[in-house]
Design a protein around this motif. Structure first.
Motif, PDB file in Angstrom:
ATOM      1  N   LYS A 103       0.893  -1.211  -0.037  1.00 47.89           N
ATOM      2  CA  LYS A 103       0.008  -0.216   0.021  1.00 47.89           C
ATOM      3  C   LYS A 103       0.872   1.358   0.098  1.00 47.89           C
ATOM      4  CE  LYS A 103      -3.381   2.410   2.943  1.00 47.89           C
ATOM      5  NZ  LYS A 103      -4.056   2.335   4.112  1.00 47.89           N
ATOM      6  N   LYS A 104       1.900   1.440   0.669  1.00 48.44           N
ATOM      7  CA  LYS A 104       2.616   2.472   1.025  1.00 48.44           C
ATOM      8  C   LYS A 104       3.420   2.661  -0.319  1.00 48.44           C
ATOM      9  CE  LYS A 104       6.497   4.514   3.696  1.00 48.44           C
ATOM     10  NZ  LYS A 104       7.545   4.414   4.566  1.00 48.44           N
ATOM     11  N   SER A 105       4.028   1.860  -1.128  1.00 48.70           N
ATOM     12  CA  SER A 105       4.634   1.855  -2.408  1.00 48.70           C
ATOM     13  C   SER A 105       3.705   2.352  -3.381  1.00 48.70           C
ATOM     14  CB  SER A 105       5.371   0.567  -2.611  1.00 48.70           C
ATOM     15  OG  SER A 105       6.274   0.265  -1.830  1.00 48.70           O
ATOM     16  N   LEU A 106       2.562   1.928  -3.286  1.00 49.34           N
ATOM     17  CA  LEU A 106       1.471   2.178  -4.332  1.00 49.34           C
ATOM     18  C   LEU A 106       1.143   3.672  -4.144  1.00 49.34           C
ATOM     19  CD1 LEU A 106      -0.303   1.248  -6.689  1.00 49.34           C
ATOM     20  CD2 LEU A 106      -1.912   0.689  -4.833  1.00 49.34           C
ATOM     21  N   PHE A 107       1.000   4.171  -2.967  1.00 51.09           N
ATOM     22  CA  PHE A 107       0.566   5.537  -2.988  1.00 51.09           C
ATOM     23  C   PHE A 107       1.721   6.404  -3.128  1.00 51.09           C
ATOM     24  CE2 PHE A 107      -3.615   6.382  -1.184  1.00 51.09           C
ATOM     25  CZ  PHE A 107      -4.322   5.102  -0.954  1.00 51.09           C
ATOM     26  N   GLN A 108       2.827   5.924  -3.069  1.00 52.12           N
ATOM     27  CA  GLN A 108       4.041   6.825  -3.186  1.00 52.12           C
ATOM     28  C   GLN A 108       4.200   6.848  -4.790  1.00 52.12           C
ATOM     29  OE1 GLN A 108       7.369   4.737  -1.185  1.00 52.12           O
ATOM     30  NE2 GLN A 108       7.378   6.266   0.369  1.00 52.12           N
TER      31      GLN A 108
END
Length: 145
Positions: free
Chosen positions: A12-17
């Motif tokens: 999730k964090k990488s996707l939002f980044q």
């Protein structure tokens, strides 16, 4: 497809980044939002609408603790070019900037349009204009921080 990607390739964090362009600020949120209108004018961005979103959801019976502001901005010339040549971009218009409280700092965020803009290279003028607009949007955000 997104579930597949998140399950096997990206968290999730990488996707939002990947999907957002974000800057952080230590300023008070009110000091930031007070400058949006003037900076939009200086950068030739039309401020179409803004939402005091924490108030919007509160009025609907769902109060939240954090302050959230959302701004819709546009450059009509670029919008006309996009809608003329690439109407499939319409769901991503107008450009939005979100300003919100998170973890004792302020986040200023927008959709990272770069991957999509890179698909427009066949139309040189459109590619230049849209990339210039995205750089202007990032400049606005960095000036606000």
């Amino acid at each position: 497809m997104l579930k597949f990607l998140m399950k096997y390739f990206i968290d999730k964090k990488s996707l939002f980044q990947l999907m957002t362009y974000t800057v952080k600020s230590e300023k008070h949120i009110e000091d930031i939002v007070d400058k949006v209108d003037v900076l939009c004018t200086e950068l030739n961005l039309a401020l179409l609408h803004h939402y005091v979103y924490h108030e919007v959801v509160k009025e609907k019976g769902f109060p939240i603790e954090r302050k959230v502001y959302i701004y819709e901005v546009c450059q009509a010339k670029v919008a006309a070019l996009v809608l003329t040549d690439e109407p499939d971009f319409a769901p991503f218009m107008p450009c939005r900037i979100a300003i919100y409280e998170k973890d004792n700092h302020i986040v200023i965020s927008t959709q990272n349009m770069q991957m999509m803009l890179d698909t427009l290279k066949a139309n040189k003028e459109l590619h230049i204009q849209t990339n210039t607009l995205f750089e202007t949007l990032k400049s606005l955000m960095n000036t606000l921080k």
